[in-house]
Design a protein around this motif. Structure first.
Motif, PDB file in Angstrom:
ATOM      1  N   VAL A   1       1.010  -1.310   0.046  1.00 46.99           N
ATOM      2  CA  VAL A   1      -0.172   0.088  -0.063  1.00 46.99           C
ATOM      3  C   VAL A   1       0.911   1.368   0.111  1.00 46.99           C
ATOM      4  O   VAL A   1       1.901   1.244   0.955  1.00 46.99           O
ATOM      5  CB  VAL A   1      -0.834  -0.086   1.305  1.00 46.99           C
ATOM      6  N   TRP A   2       0.403   2.243  -1.031  1.00 43.54           N
ATOM      7  CA  TRP A   2       1.147   3.553  -0.765  1.00 43.54           C
ATOM      8  C   TRP A   2       0.362   4.622  -0.419  1.00 43.54           C
ATOM      9  O   TRP A   2      -0.696   4.647  -1.072  1.00 43.54           O
ATOM     10  CB  TRP A   2       1.870   3.961  -2.371  1.00 43.54           C
ATOM     11  N   ARG A   3       0.783   5.564   0.480  1.00 43.33           N
ATOM     12  CA  ARG A   3      -0.315   6.347   0.747  1.00 43.33           C
ATOM     13  C   ARG A   3       0.556   7.774   1.170  1.00 43.33           C
ATOM     14  O   ARG A   3       0.388   8.353   2.148  1.00 43.33           O
ATOM     15  CB  ARG A   3      -0.849   6.209   2.304  1.00 43.33           C
ATOM     16  N   GLY A   4       1.150   8.151  -0.061  1.00 42.36           N
ATOM     17  CA  GLY A   4       2.246   9.302  -0.053  1.00 42.36           C
ATOM     18  C   GLY A   4       3.736   9.024   0.162  1.00 42.36           C
ATOM     19  O   GLY A   4       4.092   7.996   0.285  1.00 42.36           O
TER      20      GLY A   4
ATOM     21  N   TYR B   1       3.840   0.910   2.547  1.00 44.67           N
ATOM     22  CA  TYR B   1       3.559  -0.138   3.408  1.00 44.67           C
ATOM     23  C   TYR B   1       3.887  -1.642   2.921  1.00 44.67           C
ATOM     24  O   TYR B   1       3.026  -1.945   1.857  1.00 44.67           O
ATOM     25  CB  TYR B   1       2.240  -0.093   4.263  1.00 44.67           C
ATOM     26  N   ARG B   2       4.500  -2.588   3.124  1.00 39.76           N
ATOM     27  CA  ARG B   2       4.967  -3.777   2.843  1.00 39.76           C
ATOM     28  C   ARG B   2       3.638  -4.846   3.210  1.00 39.76           C
ATOM     29  O   ARG B   2       3.481  -5.616   2.457  1.00 39.76           O
ATOM     30  CB  ARG B   2       6.357  -4.395   2.944  1.00 39.76           C
ATOM     31  N   LYS B   3       3.199  -4.524   4.292  1.00 36.51           N
ATOM     32  CA  LYS B   3       2.156  -5.480   4.687  1.00 36.51           C
ATOM     33  C   LYS B   3       0.637  -4.704   4.813  1.00 36.51           C
ATOM     34  O   LYS B   3       0.821  -3.827   5.555  1.00 36.51           O
ATOM     35  CB  LYS B   3       2.461  -5.883   6.241  1.00 36.51           C
ATOM     36  N   ILE B   4      -0.290  -5.412   4.458  1.00 37.61           N
ATOM     37  CA  ILE B   4      -1.718  -4.807   4.526  1.00 37.61           C
ATOM     38  C   ILE B   4      -2.278  -5.536   5.731  1.00 37.61           C
ATOM     39  O   ILE B   4      -2.612  -6.665   5.794  1.00 37.61           O
ATOM     40  CB  ILE B   4      -2.444  -5.225   3.061  1.00 37.61           C
ATOM     41  N   GLU B   5      -2.464  -4.625   6.686  1.00 36.28           N
ATOM     42  CA  GLU B   5      -3.257  -5.068   7.749  1.00 36.28           C
ATOM     43  C   GLU B   5      -4.529  -5.474   7.601  1.00 36.28           C
ATOM     44  O   GLU B   5      -5.416  -4.843   6.896  1.00 36.28           O
ATOM     45  CB  GLU B   5      -3.077  -3.844   8.655  1.00 36.28           C
TER      46      GLU B   5
END
Length: 242
Positions: A205-208, A213-217
Motif C-alpha cells: 500500500v502506498w499512502r504518499g 507499507y509492505r504489509k496490508i493490515e
C-alpha cells in the motif's frame, strides 16, 4: 662623384585593403541544394511506430509484473480507502500479476478480479474461503428465499438452518468478501468466483511520499462476514498447476 638623391618620406597613409566579411560556420537550416525535401508522412509513421511499441511494452509489463492502482469506493474499508466517502482520499496499492501469483493465492489475500456479473469492471476483495471450504452466508446468496430456492447445484440445506444454505466452494473457485460488510457486493451476492477471473494480488500500500507499507493490515470487524469452516485446503484447479 655626383651627389646622391635625397630620400623622400611620404606623409600619406598607406591605402586600406578591404576585408572580406566573415562567413558563418553554422550549417544552413534548410536542406542542401539538390537533396529531396523530407516527406511529412514518414515522420508521422515513425511517431506512430514509437507509440505502438511503447504501448505494447507498457501493457506487457503491466500484465506480467504489476502496476500501481487506486482503490475506489469503500467496500474494503477500513483496511483500504477508509476515508473515501468522507474526504475522497483513496489508497494506492501495488498489484502483482502473473500466473504464479494466481497459483499462490490463499485465505486472507486481497485480490483483484474481473466481476462475473460485469466482465468490463475489476473488483477488489479479500479471499475468505478456498476450494473445499464450507461457507455459511449471512445474506444474499443461498440465504434469501423460501426453502432455499436460490441455492446452487453444489449447495444444500443443513439441519436446523431452514431456508438457509451452506455453500461448498467448488474446485478452482474462491469465496471473496469486502472488509466493509455493510457496503460490499461480493460472493454473498454472486457466489464463488472462478480462479481464472483473478487478475492480481495486492501486496503493498502506498499512502504518499515515504509511506510505503509492505504489509496490508487486516482491519475487518471480526464475526461480521460469512462463517467459514475450512475444508481439505485444496486451492487450485489442475489447469493452474505446473
Amino acid at each position: 662623384m655626383p651627389p646622391k638623391p635625397s630620400a623622400r618620406i611620404s606623409l600619406k597613409p598607406p591605402p586600406r585593403i578591404p576585408r572580406k566579411p566573415a562567413q558563418s560556420r553554422t550549417p544552413p537550416s534548410g536542406p542542401p541544394s539538390g537533396s529531396p525535401a523530407p516527406r511529412p508522412f514518414r515522420s508521422a509513421w515513425n511517431i506512430g511506430k514509437t507509440l505502438i511499441f511503447s504501448t505494447a511494452v507498457f501493457y506487457t509489463l503491466r500484465d506480467q509484473f504489476g502496476s500501481l492502482d487506486i482503490v475506489r469506493g469503500s467496500s474494503m474499508a477500513p483496511t483500504l480507502s477508509a476515508r473515501a466517502h468522507e474526504t475522497g482520499q483513496m489508497d494506492r496499492i501495488w498489484i502483482r500479476r502473473g500466473l504464479r501469483t494466481v497459483q499462490q493465492v490463499t485465505r486472507g489475500d486481497i485480490v483483484t478480479f474481473w466481476k462475473p456479473h460485469n466482465p468490463r469492471e475489476i473488483g477488489i476483495k479479500r479471499i475468505v474461503a478456498v476450494a473445499g471450504d464450507k461457507v455459511y452466508p449471512k445474506r444474499g446468496y443461498a440465504v434469501e428465499g423460501n426453502g432455499g430456492e436460490r441455492l446452487g447445484i453444489m449447495d444444500g440445506i443443513e439441519e436446523g438452518r431452514e431456508g438457509k444454505g451452506v455453500v461448498v466452494v467448488p474446485y478452482g473457485h474462491v469465496w471473496v468478501e469486502g472488509d466493509n460488510w455493510r457496503n460490499s457486493s461480493d460472493s454473498n451476492d454472486f457466489g464463488p468466483i472462478s480462479q481464472g477471473l483473478i487478475e492480481g494480488k495486492a501486496v503493498r500500500v502506498w499512502r504518499g511520499w515515504f509511506r510505503w507499507y509492505r504489509k496490508i493490515e487486516d482491519k475487518r470487524e471480526k464475526g461480521k462476514g460469512a462463517r467459514v469452516v475450512e475444508g481439505n485446503g485444496a486451492r487450485l484447479d489442475p489447469m493452474f498447476q505446473d
